[in-house]
Design a protein around this motif. Structure first.
Motif, short mmCIF file in Angstrom:
data_model
loop_
_atom_site.label_atom_id
_atom_site.label_comp_id
_atom_site.label_asym_id
_atom_site.label_seq_id
_atom_site.Cartn_x
_atom_site.Cartn_y
_atom_site.Cartn_z
N ILE A 156 -2.86 10.25 0.18
CA ILE A 156 -3.52 9.55 1.29
C ILE A 156 -3.81 8.11 0.90
O ILE A 156 -3.56 7.16 1.66
CB ILE A 156 -4.82 10.28 1.69
N ALA A 157 -4.33 7.92 -0.33
CA ALA A 157 -4.65 6.58 -0.81
C ALA A 157 -3.38 5.72 -0.92
O ALA A 157 -3.40 4.52 -0.56
CB ALA A 157 -5.36 6.66 -2.16
N GLU A 158 -2.28 6.30 -1.38
CA GLU A 158 -1.02 5.56 -1.51
C GLU A 158 -0.50 5.12 -0.14
O GLU A 158 -0.07 3.98 0.04
CB GLU A 158 0.02 6.41 -2.23
N TRP A 159 -0.54 6.02 0.83
CA TRP A 159 -0.02 5.67 2.16
C TRP A 159 -0.91 4.63 2.84
O TRP A 159 -0.42 3.78 3.58
CB TRP A 159 0.10 6.93 3.03
N LYS A 160 -2.22 4.70 2.60
CA LYS A 160 -3.11 3.67 3.15
C LYS A 160 -2.79 2.31 2.54
O LYS A 160 -2.82 1.28 3.23
CB LYS A 160 -4.57 4.04 2.88
N GLU A 161 -2.50 2.30 1.24
CA GLU A 161 -2.14 1.05 0.58
C GLU A 161 -0.84 0.49 1.16
O GLU A 161 -0.73 -0.72 1.41
CB GLU A 161 -2.00 1.28 -0.92
N ILE A 162 0.13 1.37 1.39
CA ILE A 162 1.40 0.93 1.98
C ILE A 162 1.18 0.42 3.40
O ILE A 162 1.73 -0.61 3.81
CB ILE A 162 2.42 2.09 1.97
N GLN A 163 0.31 1.12 4.17
CA GLN A 163 0.03 0.69 5.53
C GLN A 163 -0.59 -0.70 5.56
O GLN A 163 -0.30 -1.52 6.44
CB GLN A 163 -0.91 1.70 6.21
N TYR B 109 0.07 -3.14 3.71
CA TYR B 109 1.10 -4.16 3.57
C TYR B 109 1.70 -4.59 4.91
O TYR B 109 2.23 -5.68 5.04
CB TYR B 109 2.24 -3.66 2.67
N TYR B 110 1.64 -3.70 5.91
CA TYR B 110 2.29 -3.94 7.19
C TYR B 110 1.30 -4.28 8.30
O TYR B 110 1.65 -4.21 9.49
CB TYR B 110 3.13 -2.72 7.59
#
Length: 436
Positions: free
Chosen positions: A423-430, A432-433
């Motif tokens: 969850i933390a990784e996908w939030k970090e990726i989000q 970026y966009y």
């Protein structure tokens, strides 16, 4: 080329490919742990090899080696870095001598003394003429590797090139064989020997007048250069495993500031290296398909050790160990990596993930990929929209990139710690966009 210089060229080319020539001379030399003078000598040597092996390349003296590699990479399906293996194969005198021997034996069966006369009259100026002992040693080596065979059963033995296979096959059969070797070399590991065999078949087809476009219907673009470079150590390690021998090498970890150190052969210029001198018992070699890396798993006093093969230099075989000890160590390793996704020897943990079937698709490519790549994991529950995949692995570090690669088609259910990390990784990726 000597083993030490080959290690240097391996690390040099690895950096050159990864940095695309972004380093200047001093940065390259510092990273390799060599002087700028040695760096310049290495560049000259590599340029000579490139021009000798790849004669189709432009010959401008001002062209940088990095540009040459990029040019060849985009211009040809051949993996450029194979030129290093061809250069390492034999010394200059051996290269001329063996070429003369094979050229003579290709036309007719000849004795050792007849071949000695041919070599004595055909060696270039400046190179020593071979003696009978050298010729017989060359013939023994060529026979052992299957390049030549004895035509007569009694002395004096007559030798001939062992190429009946390619001579007896038709052009269509040769093309089929070439296509098979081409696919296998590009999709299986190890691959260097397959590429060299493919080159030999290509030359045989071109001798028969076959056009290049008819020989190469497939084009592969190779992305993992380290896989090719690291195969220089692969067969040394596999030989040591078969013979139950320890190995010794100078190791540079991926976090090390340097990736190479020359041998201290002159006591007046000895200096401390940043690498670690390792003496270990190799047990298993593992290849990581996801990142194109080779790993060595070995046994030492403090247990199982793991080494990235790209950091191994100056490798040498050491003493042999007893068969019972080796079997015990190997059995212990297999138990340790029983649930390893790759090489992790941590605590086993059960991973559960929900996969979502693709909508409006004729084939369920998500499920097909899970079944193909999911190793010993099983699908334990399934409905029309989703299915649940379950596997027990040593730790979650190695399986995480695989789960993440499915994107929104995968939801981690257990363990909770892995779910929260994802969850933390996908939030970090989000983040970026986010809109700018």
């Amino acid at each position: 080329m000597a083993k030490e210089s080959f290690d240097k060229e391996i690390q040099f080319l690895r950096m050159l490919v990864l940095t695309s020539g972004a380093f200047n001379r001093q940065q390259f030399a510092d990273r390799l742990g060599i002087s700028v003078h040695t760096f310049d000598k290495t560049i000259r040597k590599l340029k000579e090899i490139v021009s000798a092996v790849h004669r189709h390349l432009p010959q401008e003296q001002s062209r940088e080696l990095a540009e040459t590699i990029r040019y060849s990479y985009y211009d040809s399906a051949d993996p450029m870095l194979l030129f290093l293996y061809r250069a390492k194969s034999v010394k200059e005198s051996e290269s001329h001598r063996i070429s003369l021997l094979l050229g003579a034996m290709n036309e007719q069966a000849l004795t050792a003394m007849e071949l000695l006369d041919i070599c004595s009259g055909g060696m270039p100026d400046g190179l020593l003429f071979p003696d009978e002992k050298t010729i017989r040693s060359d013939l023994k080596y060529l026979e052992e590797v299957g390049v030549i065979r004895k035509e007569s059963a009694s002395r004096p033995y007559r030798y001939r090139v062992n190429n009946d296979l390619v001579r007896e096959l038709s052009d269509d059969e040769l093309i089929d064989l070439y296509d098979f070797v081409d696919v296998m070399a590009n999709t299986l590991v190890p691959s260097v020997q397959g590429y060299l065999l493919r080159d030999g078949l290509k030359k045989q087809l071109q001798r028969g007048g076959m056009e290049l476009h008819a020989i190469e219907p497939f084009l592969y673009k190779y992305h993992y250069h380290s896989r090719i470079l690291d195969e220089a150590h692969l067969f040394t390690l596999l030989s040591a495993i078969r013979q139950r021998r320890k190995v010794q090498f100078l190791y540079f970890s991926p976090k090390s500031e340097k990736s190479y150190a020359s041998k201290n052969t002159n006591p007046l210029f000895e200096r401390e290296t940043s690498g670690r001198l390792i003496k270990t018992l190799p047990l298993k070699v593992v290849y990581d398909h996801q990142y194109g890396r080779w790993y060595l798993l070995s046994s030492e006093r403090d247990g199982i050790r793991k080494y990235r093969m790209e950091g191994i230099t100056q490798i040498e075989e050491d003493e042999q160990v007893g068969e019972e000890l080796f079997r015990a160590k190997a059995a212990g390793l297999e138990e340790k990596i029983r649930y390893s996704w790759l090489i992790d020897t941590g605590r086993p943990v059960k991973v559960r993930a929900r996969f979502y079937n693709p909508e409006d698709s004729k084939s369920n490519f998500v499920k097909e990929r899970v079944l193909l790549q999911g190793q010993w994991g099983k699908i334990v529950d399934e409905d029309e929209q989703t299915f649940i995949y379950e596997i027990t692995v040593n730790g979650t570090t190695e399986i995480r990139p695989w789960l993440r690669s499915f994107g929104s088609s995968c939801e981690v259910l257990e363990p909770v710690s892995l779910r929260n990390e994802m969850i933390a990784e996908w939030k970090e990726i989000q983040a970026y966009y986010e809109s700018v």
